[in-house]
Design an enzyme around this catalytic site. Structure first.
Site, short mmCIF file in Angstrom:
data_model
loop_
_atom_site.label_atom_id
_atom_site.label_comp_id
_atom_site.label_asym_id
_atom_site.label_seq_id
_atom_site.Cartn_x
_atom_site.Cartn_y
_atom_site.Cartn_z
N HIS A 203 11.50 -5.13 -0.47
CA HIS A 203 12.47 -5.95 -1.21
C HIS A 203 13.73 -5.19 -1.59
CE1 HIS A 203 10.66 -3.83 -4.61
NE2 HIS A 203 11.72 -4.16 -5.29
N LYS B 49 -4.64 -6.95 -3.71
CA LYS B 49 -5.91 -7.05 -4.44
C LYS B 49 -5.61 -7.54 -5.85
CE LYS B 49 -8.20 -3.44 -1.73
NZ LYS B 49 -8.85 -2.12 -1.73
N THR C 114 -10.01 1.86 0.44
CA THR C 114 -8.92 2.51 1.15
C THR C 114 -7.91 3.11 0.18
OG1 THR C 114 -7.93 0.30 1.32
CG2 THR C 114 -8.99 1.16 3.29
N LYS D 249 -12.98 -4.78 -8.91
CA LYS D 249 -13.18 -3.33 -8.86
C LYS D 249 -12.09 -2.60 -9.63
CE LYS D 249 -9.85 -2.12 -5.76
NZ LYS D 249 -8.93 -0.98 -5.78
N ASP E 217 -15.63 -0.42 -2.30
CA ASP E 217 -14.37 -0.29 -3.04
C ASP E 217 -14.62 0.10 -4.49
OD1 ASP E 217 -11.65 -0.29 -3.07
OD2 ASP E 217 -11.39 -2.42 -2.73
N SER F 78 -7.22 7.04 -7.50
CA SER F 78 -7.13 5.67 -8.02
C SER F 78 -6.25 5.62 -9.26
CB SER F 78 -8.53 5.16 -8.37
OG SER F 78 -8.45 4.01 -9.20
N ARG F 79 -5.18 4.84 -9.20
CA ARG F 79 -4.31 4.69 -10.37
C ARG F 79 -5.05 4.01 -11.51
NH1 ARG F 79 -0.54 3.24 -6.14
NH2 ARG F 79 -0.68 1.01 -6.61
N GLU G 100 -2.58 -2.08 -10.98
CA GLU G 100 -3.00 -3.47 -10.74
C GLU G 100 -4.09 -3.91 -11.72
OE1 GLU G 100 -2.02 -5.93 -9.04
OE2 GLU G 100 -1.13 -5.35 -7.13
#
Length: 338
Positions: A35, A109, A140, A194, A247, A257-258, A284
């Site tokens: 974007h 997700k 992933t 998850k 996952d 993983s954030r 997320e």
């Protein structure tokens, strides 16, 4: 209409770029759109995504396209990889530019903000019934995928032919194993829940509870995911696969993983805003927690871990108090029939 590209990827963040790299590494001409025109210009000049995947060069088959109309005209295969809270907005932006033979797959997700609806419902509301839909989901991390390290994911959709062709597009004997799945709902749900449980796992470790507590939380988190899936008509078998257990384990146990790192910061005493700033990218699971909590309440599904994480994120409860409440819950059998 003929394709001038095999697939167009919408979303030039870490995961969208990683999937584009993987596709192009298979020899497929891949267009990547984002974007931000300035960011896209930088990608075109650098031949890598230095902001999100530094040092990983783009394959020759990966091309940057800053013009959305041109990107969507080039291929009937469109892979959407944007945060869940802008998923509907991006589809609405794309709708008047889509080809008549377009087919839409997403690796986003999450659920719809505020309503907790599945993304398939958002897609149908925006696009109508015309286009085949599919979803990619599984354990992933973008960096490992982009580096070509062995990875496995699942794909499900509304059209078996589209699903089969996606498997062929994505699958690589050297880097990516792709499993077809017929549970469209289950794959979408696993990717959202998850993220929530990963925040909880991070909080547990941040408090200092150790491996026993983390493993218990993952296991009971899988139970919550399965309950919610059953209420929506998903197959319980899906949650023992890539998009469920796979996952969940990945996101809850590795600091790439954030969501997990966000939870770690909360467990160590950071407030929500400070923890999000510390991560520096979209978490997320923060929005997913509200979405999943909303959906569970609407369906009458008991999800105590999710509820406690929601209270930490949105009602100011401390992670320690949330843990105490979970540990102090009424004793019950692990066997659901008892």
């Amino acid at each position: 209409m003929n394709n001038s590209a095999d697939i167009t990827v919408l979303g030039a963040g870490s995961y969208g770029t990683a999937l584009a790299i993987s596709l192009a590494s298979n020899g497929h001409k891949t267009l990547l759109w984002g974007h931000d025109p300035a960011h896209m210009q930088t990608l075109a000049e650098d031949k890598c995504n230095q902001a999100f995947l530094p040092g990983i060069a783009f394959p020759e088959c990966l091309h940057i396209e800053a013009d959305l109309a041109k990107a969507l005209a080039a291929s009937n295969n469109v892979l959407v990889v944007v945060p869940s809270h802008v998923f509907g907005t991006v589809l609405a932006q794309a709708k008047p530019l889509l080809r008549q033979d377009a087919r839409i797959v997403w690796a986003t997700k999450g659920l719809e903000p505020e309503t907790g609806r599945l993304l398939q419902d958002v897609a149908r509301d925006v696009l109508g019934e015309q286009y085949p839909l599919a979803v990619l989901s599984g354990p992933t991390f973008a960096k490992e995928l982009a580096m070509g390290l062995p990875t496995a994911i699942s794909v499900a959709g509304t059209c078996p032919q589209f699903t089969a062709e996606l498997v062929e597009l994505l699958h690589s004997p050297k880097r990516l194993r792709v499993y077809a799945n017929d549970d469209f709902i289950g794959l979408q749900l696993g990717g959202a829940v998850k993220n929530v449980i990963a925040i909880g796992a991070g909080m547990s470790d941040g408090i200092g509870f150790g491996a026993n507590a983390r493993t218990a939380l993952i296991t009971r988190g899988l139970v919550e995911l399965t309950r919610l899936g059953e209420a929506l008509g998903a197959s319980t078998a899906t949650f023992m696969g890539m998009a469920g257990l796979g996952d969940l384990v990945l996101t809850c146990t590795d600091n790439q993983s954030r969501n997990r790192r966000f939870g770690l910061a909360l467990g160590k005493g950071c407030d929500v805003d400070t923890a999000q700033v510390e991560i520096g990218q979209v978490v997320e699971g923060y929005r997913n927690t509200k979405e999943v909590f909303t959906l569970a309440k609407r369906l009458g599904v008991e999800m105590p871990i999710t509820e406690q994480i929601y209270q930490v994120l949105y009602q100011g409860k401390s992670p320690v108090d949330a843990a105490k409440e979970l540990l102090g819950r009424e004793k019950k059998s692990e066997t659901p029939t008892q």
